[in-house]
Design a protein around this motif. Structure first.
Motif, mmCIF file in Angstrom:
data_model
loop_
_atom_site.group_PDB
_atom_site.id
_atom_site.type_symbol
_atom_site.label_atom_id
_atom_site.label_comp_id
_atom_site.label_asym_id
_atom_site.label_seq_id
_atom_site.Cartn_x
_atom_site.Cartn_y
_atom_site.Cartn_z
ATOM 1 N N SER A 62 10.055 -1.547 13.585
ATOM 2 C CA SER A 62 9.194 -0.553 13.741
ATOM 3 C C SER A 62 9.022 0.211 12.135
ATOM 4 O O SER A 62 8.431 0.610 11.666
ATOM 5 C CB SER A 62 9.343 0.420 14.821
ATOM 6 N N SER A 63 10.408 0.619 11.908
ATOM 7 C CA SER A 63 10.615 1.364 10.902
ATOM 8 C C SER A 63 10.244 0.675 9.497
ATOM 9 O O SER A 63 9.531 1.230 8.543
ATOM 10 C CB SER A 63 12.146 1.929 10.816
ATOM 11 N N PHE A 64 10.618 -0.512 9.495
ATOM 12 C CA PHE A 64 10.516 -1.124 8.239
ATOM 13 C C PHE A 64 8.934 -1.468 7.939
ATOM 14 O O PHE A 64 8.301 -1.136 6.976
ATOM 15 C CB PHE A 64 11.161 -2.550 8.412
ATOM 16 N N PHE A 65 8.133 -1.718 9.034
ATOM 17 C CA PHE A 65 6.729 -2.170 8.879
ATOM 18 C C PHE A 65 5.857 -0.824 8.947
ATOM 19 O O PHE A 65 4.869 -1.144 8.113
ATOM 20 C CB PHE A 65 6.335 -3.011 9.770
ATOM 21 N N LEU A 66 6.279 0.011 9.413
ATOM 22 C CA LEU A 66 5.535 1.470 9.145
ATOM 23 C C LEU A 66 5.604 2.001 7.793
ATOM 24 O O LEU A 66 4.755 2.434 7.151
ATOM 25 C CB LEU A 66 5.790 2.618 10.315
ATOM 26 N N GLY A 67 6.841 1.767 7.299
ATOM 27 C CA GLY A 67 7.222 2.347 5.851
ATOM 28 C C GLY A 67 6.261 1.364 4.990
ATOM 29 O O GLY A 67 5.848 1.918 3.816
ATOM 30 N N LEU A 68 6.410 0.187 5.111
ATOM 31 C CA LEU A 68 5.419 -0.881 4.615
ATOM 32 C C LEU A 68 4.049 -0.854 4.627
ATOM 33 O O LEU A 68 3.529 -0.594 3.322
ATOM 34 C CB LEU A 68 5.836 -2.239 4.973
ATOM 35 N N ARG A 69 3.669 -0.116 5.597
ATOM 36 C CA ARG A 69 2.129 0.195 5.695
ATOM 37 C C ARG A 69 1.940 1.078 4.674
ATOM 38 O O ARG A 69 0.790 1.312 3.877
ATOM 39 C CB ARG A 69 1.772 0.588 7.114
ATOM 40 N N GLU A 70 2.895 2.239 4.777
ATOM 41 C CA GLU A 70 2.519 3.380 3.829
ATOM 42 C C GLU A 70 2.694 2.921 2.361
ATOM 43 O O GLU A 70 1.918 3.416 1.472
ATOM 44 C CB GLU A 70 3.308 4.379 4.079
ATOM 45 N N GLU A 71 3.572 1.954 1.901
ATOM 46 C CA GLU A 71 3.720 1.615 0.634
ATOM 47 C C GLU A 71 2.470 0.892 0.234
ATOM 48 O O GLU A 71 2.381 1.002 -1.100
ATOM 49 C CB GLU A 71 4.973 0.763 0.525
ATOM 50 N N LEU A 72 1.720 -0.056 1.066
ATOM 51 C CA LEU A 72 0.662 -0.881 0.966
ATOM 52 C C LEU A 72 -0.563 -0.182 0.878
ATOM 53 O O LEU A 72 -1.543 -0.744 0.692
ATOM 54 C CB LEU A 72 0.716 -2.078 1.473
ATOM 55 N N SER A 73 -0.649 1.096 1.311
ATOM 56 C CA SER A 73 -1.827 1.954 1.512
ATOM 57 C C SER A 73 -2.523 1.691 0.149
ATOM 58 O O SER A 73 -1.973 2.178 -0.948
ATOM 59 C CB SER A 73 -1.512 3.450 1.983
ATOM 60 N N GLY A 74 -4.061 1.715 0.093
ATOM 61 C CA GLY A 74 -4.451 1.621 -0.966
ATOM 62 C C GLY A 74 -5.028 0.327 -1.740
ATOM 63 O O GLY A 74 -5.759 0.042 -2.598
ATOM 64 N N THR A 75 -4.162 -0.609 -0.929
ATOM 65 C CA THR A 75 -4.251 -2.206 -1.263
ATOM 66 C C THR A 75 -5.183 -2.494 -0.078
ATOM 67 O O THR A 75 -5.551 -2.015 0.895
ATOM 68 C CB THR A 75 -3.124 -2.998 -0.991
#
Length: 265
Positions: free
Chosen positions: A161-174
């Motif tokens: 949960s933590s990893f992928f929600l953080g990843l979602r934020e990192e990839l926002s705009g892509t």
């Protein structure tokens, strides 16, 4: 000639993974199915091709073997265009920590955490080549609280949960959207079915068929939802549990989970 696009599903031979495969094929999506050897994945691939007219490829290997995982993924990425990754493979169980073999603990961590992160990291540059692409990750309602007598499993799902929600934020705009689904109980095999039935009405709260969970999860992921909690009872339960102090929530959930031990073997 335009190259075919594929949806890659881990743990695709049974349970929720098999249902993801069936529903993706019904959408007209070509598939790459990953499973352990000896899971009859060939039969599933063949039936999906015949029924839905899609191209289905399959690979059998142990995802916890780092060298094999990297080699197989490189081979897959060199041959196929993947625009949807469904991280479904996972393992759990219920037992006291002292009764849990070290090998079992290691397998949960290797599959639920390390292998999932590795396959995602390797595929991200590949997925980003597409104008729109998706990652769907299977967490669990267990991710929302520590649980005694499961300990490692909910911790692994909290990591997801933590990893992928953080990843979602990192990839926002892509063009790459990341979603996390939190299923409640699922009757995926004889062990979990026996445990759920043995729990009576409490064990069945939030219970949904794998087909319904897959349908809700796919719809949410393709709509670019961040968090997906299938089932009204599970959403209500999540809201109510958020109101409880952490210590009380831990004791209440753990007390119920302890009852599962007699059905776990």
């Amino acid at each position: 000639m335009q190259q075919l696009k594929y949806t890659l599903i881990t743990g695709a031979s049974s349970g929720l993974g098999k249902e993801f495969a069936r529903q993706c094929a019904a959408m007209g999506r070509n598939l790459i199915l990953l499973s352990l050897p000896g899971c009859n994945i060939f039969s599933l691939a063949e039936s999906l091709e015949l029924e839905y007219g899609v191209d289905v490829r399959f690979f059998e290997f142990d995802m916890t073997n780092t060298e094999v995982l990297q080699r197989c993924l490189q081979e897959i990425m060199s041959q196929y265009q993947i625009d949807f990754l469904i991280n479904n493979a996972g393992v759990g169980g219920t037992s006291s920590i002292t009764a849990t073999p070290l090998e079992k603990i290691d397998s949960i961590i290797l599959l639920n955490v390390r292998s999932t992160v590795m396959i995602t990291r390797m595929l991200i540059p590949h997925l980003l080549q597409h104008k729109e692409s998706y990652i769907l990750n299977i967490a669990s309602m267990a991710a929302f609280t520590p649980i005694a007598y499961k300990t490692v499993y909910p911790a692994s799902k909290a990591f997801i949960s933590s990893f992928f929600l953080g990843l979602r934020e990192e990839l926002s705009g892509t063009g790459l959207s990341v979603s996390v689904v939190y299923p409640g109980p699922i009757m995926t095999n004889s062990h979990t079915t026996r445990r759920i039935i043995g729990q009576g009405i409490k064990g069945k709260m939030g219970l949904l068929p794998a087909s319904e969970i897959a349908e809700i999860a796919l719809k949410g992921a393709l709509s670019k939802c961040r968090v997906i909690i299938p089932g009204l009872m599970n959403r209500i339960n999540h809201k109510l549990m958020q109101l409880l102090p952490a210590g009380l929530k831990l004791r209440l959930v753990s007390r119920e989970v302890k009852k599962e031990i007699q059905f776990a073997t």
